[in-house]
Design an enzyme around this catalytic site. Structure first.
Site, short mmCIF file in Angstrom:
data_model
loop_
_atom_site.label_atom_id
_atom_site.label_comp_id
_atom_site.label_asym_id
_atom_site.label_seq_id
_atom_site.Cartn_x
_atom_site.Cartn_y
_atom_site.Cartn_z
N ASP A 81 42.29 8.77 44.90
CA ASP A 81 42.89 8.53 43.64
C ASP A 81 44.39 8.56 43.76
OD1 ASP A 81 40.40 8.96 42.41
OD2 ASP A 81 40.64 10.99 41.99
N TYR B 108 33.94 6.46 33.85
CA TYR B 108 34.56 6.95 32.77
C TYR B 108 34.59 6.11 31.42
CZ TYR B 108 37.82 9.88 35.67
OH TYR B 108 38.25 10.94 36.36
#
Length: 469
Positions: A151, A406
């Site tokens: 990330d 997401y």
């Protein structure tokens, strides 16, 4: 009168006549120009501020040309003054959601230079919608795409394109960021961009293309923000930021920003125990956010933001059909509106919901255990009644055999109401698909509709065996 005197007299008379004609011409010119400019004079703002006609705010570039005795005078008619957005219109009444956009980034990556991304979202200025994502500093068909499952690296940047345009090599890199949020206040874009060391990250606030403010980590544990659009009301933008444990108590704060400058910071208050990755929408005169509890609850936290007095309240979505993943099955899941349900609360996924009177519209993965499939539906009483489970208007967005990720909300203002739209991240690559070394995504976007609609499934659609390794 001798000849010389005649010549002098004639010359004097001619000169006098010429002078008078010249003065009359000047008078006509001045009068005409004055009347012309007065006719198109713009009203000054009440506070007598100078309002320059800058390209970024011109709606119609109209030029008046007046010809006067071989003299050309040009004057640009002043444009309509641009105002801050206030989002005061009512929410649109909808029956469900209709397809709006799909970028097919992964399929296109098989034969073109497309960025490796994750954490996408959508946000609109008053005239156009844009898609954002956090790039990994590489295209997919590039050895730098190896191990892009991580990330937070210093090469990640916030990418911005018109909605529906994949992130090609010509894509603008707005800022350096491994966490972000963006919104338009009616005059210019605000970008909140977080980057740096996990224990000492920096959030930069970029407004109208200029760095205006910044703030450093306050808990030294991965300062992070929404990964979807922030919301601006009457020039004040709100963004929810968290610093601290992802699986324990963290410090969440709501920042109030005006033209890129932090003007106030409020701590989280209310009954929400853990708040991350909020999906926010305008609920005039305030802002409402549906977030991720990554610690205790699979029911989603609600954060209500008062833009006028900076006060904050929080609770949980009442619906007993909970929105996070992982979660219990629908028969055994619970929510009492006030507290986390302590049902498979750790881990989670970014998601969204929004209130509709006493009811709630929501989206979630079809799988209760993994980021697979995606569905939307309305829960009767889901906003006001604890543990309500009456579901209507269910739609499949991505079938259960395909991956999702997401999801988040964005709002679009029409002539009469404010519509709610959502996007779904369609993740491909590692960890699940180990034939390749990269992790990236495409998106699909739907918007609320008051009409009828059919059925379908809109997965990413790339054949992993045809993709670069």
């Amino acid at each position: 009168m001798n000849p010389n005197q005649k010549i002098i007299t004639i010359g004097s008379v001619s000169l006098t006549i010429a002078t008078v004609c010249f003065l009359m011409q000047i008078a006509i010119l001045v009068t005409t120009v004055t009347l012309h400019f007065k006719q198109y004079e713009c009203d000054s703002p009440a506070n007598n501020q100078v309002m320059p006609c800058e390209p970024i705010i011109i709606e119609r570039n109209i030029t008046e040309i007046v010809y006067l005795t071989n003299t050309t005078i040009e004057k640009e008619i002043c444009p309509k003054l641009v105002e801050y957005r206030n989002w005061s219109k009512p929410q649109c009444k909808i029956t469900g959601f209709a397809p709006f956009s799909k970028d097919n980034s992964i399929r296109l990556s098989a034969g073109g230079d497309i960025w490796v991304t994750r954490e996408p979202y959508v946000s609109c200025d008053p005239g156009k919608c844009y898609q954002f994502a956090l790039g990994q500093g590489t295209t997919l068909d590039n050895k730098h795409s190896n191990d892009t499952i991580h990330d937070r690296i210093p090469h990640r940047t916030l990418l911005m394109n018109e909605l529906g345009v994949p992130f090609h090599l010509g894509t603008r890199q707005v800022c350096i960021a491994w966490s972000s949020s963006s919104c338009h206040d009616g005059k210019a874009w605000l970008h909140v961009c977080v980057t740096g060391d996990d224990k000492n990250a920096t959030a930069s606030f970029i407004y109208d293309g200029r760095l205006v403010d910044s703030i450093g980590s306050w808990s030294q544990n991965i300062l992070r923000t929404q990964e979807s659009e922030c919301v601006c009301i009457n020039g004040t933008c709100t963004v929810v930021m968290t610093d601290g444990s992802a699986s324990g108590r963290a410090d969440t704060r709501i920042l109030f920003i005006e033209e890129g400058k932090i003007v106030h910071i409020s701590p989280l208050s209310g009954s929400a125990q853990h708040v991350e990755e909020c999906s926010c929408y305008p609920r005039y005169p305030g802002v409402r956010c549906i977030c991720r509890d990554n610690w205790k609850g699979s029911n989603r936290p609600v954060v209500d933001i008062n833009v006028k007095d900076y006060s904050i309240d929080s609770r949980y979505v009442c619906s007993g059909l909970v929105g996070d993943t992982p979660r219990n099955n629908d028969r055994s899941s619970n929510s009492n509106c006030r507290n986390p349900n302590n049902e498979r609360g750790n881990h989670g996924v970014k998601g969204w919901a929004f209130d509709d009177g006493n009811d709630v519209w929501m989206g979630r993965t079809i799988s209760k255990d993994s980021r697979s499939g995606y569905e939307t539906f309305k829960v009767i009483g889901g906003w006001s009644t604890p543990n309500s489970k009456s579901q209507i208007n269910r739609q499949v967005i991505v079938d259960s055999d395909n991956r999702s990720g997401y999801s988040g909300i964005f709002s679009v203002e029409s002539k009469s109401c404010i519509n709610r739209c959502f996007y779904v991240e369609l993740i491909r690559g590692r960890e699940q698909e180990t034939r390749v070394w990269w992790t990236s995504n495409s998106i699909v976007v739907f918007c609320g509709t008051s009409g009828t609609y059919g059925t379908g499934s809109w997965p990413d659609g790339a054949d992993i065996n045809l993709m670069p390794i």
